[in-house]
Design a protein around this motif. Sequence first.
Motif, PDB file in Angstrom:
ATOM      1  N   LEU A  40       1.810   5.189 -38.912  1.00  0.00           N
ATOM      2  CA  LEU A  40       2.046   3.957 -38.252  1.00  0.00           C
ATOM      3  C   LEU A  40       0.886   3.593 -37.266  1.00  0.00           C
ATOM      4  O   LEU A  40       0.668   2.462 -37.312  1.00  0.00           O
ATOM      5  CB  LEU A  40       3.622   4.091 -37.377  1.00  0.00           C
ATOM      6  N   VAL A  41       0.456   4.646 -36.524  1.00  0.00           N
ATOM      7  CA  VAL A  41      -0.659   4.287 -35.671  1.00  0.00           C
ATOM      8  C   VAL A  41      -1.901   3.769 -36.482  1.00  0.00           C
ATOM      9  O   VAL A  41      -2.629   2.908 -35.917  1.00  0.00           O
ATOM     10  CB  VAL A  41      -1.197   5.485 -34.845  1.00  0.00           C
ATOM     11  N   SER A  44      -1.391   0.372 -37.851  1.00  0.00           N
ATOM     12  CA  SER A  44      -1.609  -0.691 -36.740  1.00  0.00           C
ATOM     13  C   SER A  44      -3.165  -0.993 -36.697  1.00  0.00           C
ATOM     14  O   SER A  44      -3.440  -1.995 -36.328  1.00  0.00           O
ATOM     15  CB  SER A  44      -1.001   0.026 -35.655  1.00  0.00           C
ATOM     16  N   ILE A  47      -3.765  -3.332 -39.248  1.00  0.00           N
ATOM     17  CA  ILE A  47      -3.392  -4.741 -39.117  1.00  0.00           C
ATOM     18  C   ILE A  47      -4.339  -5.520 -38.129  1.00  0.00           C
ATOM     19  O   ILE A  47      -4.645  -6.469 -38.217  1.00  0.00           O
ATOM     20  CB  ILE A  47      -2.001  -4.682 -38.584  1.00  0.00           C
ATOM     21  N   SER A  48      -4.407  -4.652 -37.129  1.00  0.00           N
ATOM     22  CA  SER A  48      -5.536  -5.103 -35.948  1.00  0.00           C
ATOM     23  C   SER A  48      -6.807  -5.578 -36.533  1.00  0.00           C
ATOM     24  O   SER A  48      -7.174  -6.624 -36.089  1.00  0.00           O
ATOM     25  CB  SER A  48      -5.648  -4.139 -34.930  1.00  0.00           C
TER      26      SER A  48
END
Length: 100
Positions: A40-41, A44, A47-48
């Motif tokens: 998940l990190v 992220s 996505i960023s």
Amino acid sequence: MNEHNHPQSKQVINRLSRATGHLESVKKMAEEGRDCSELLVQISAVISALNSASKVILEDHINHCVVEAAKVDDKKVINDLIDAINEYVGINVKKDAGIH
């Protein structure tokens, strides 16, 4: 195909390359059975990187394509941008609503 060379094209390409690298890492981590929190990190981070590229693309598009289209009253460019934004954020902005 229209060629879209904007001042920040290299930055967009770099951000997309970064997102691709992060996504490959996430895929490898998933294949290795790594911890969900770690995945998940890293997702992220992907996505960023994509959001960052999107912001640069939007800024260049407005500052170049939309400005030039407005000079010749080309509503298609503005309507295409509205369609793209609607798709990107998942809303429905009415076309020609207050565009003069």
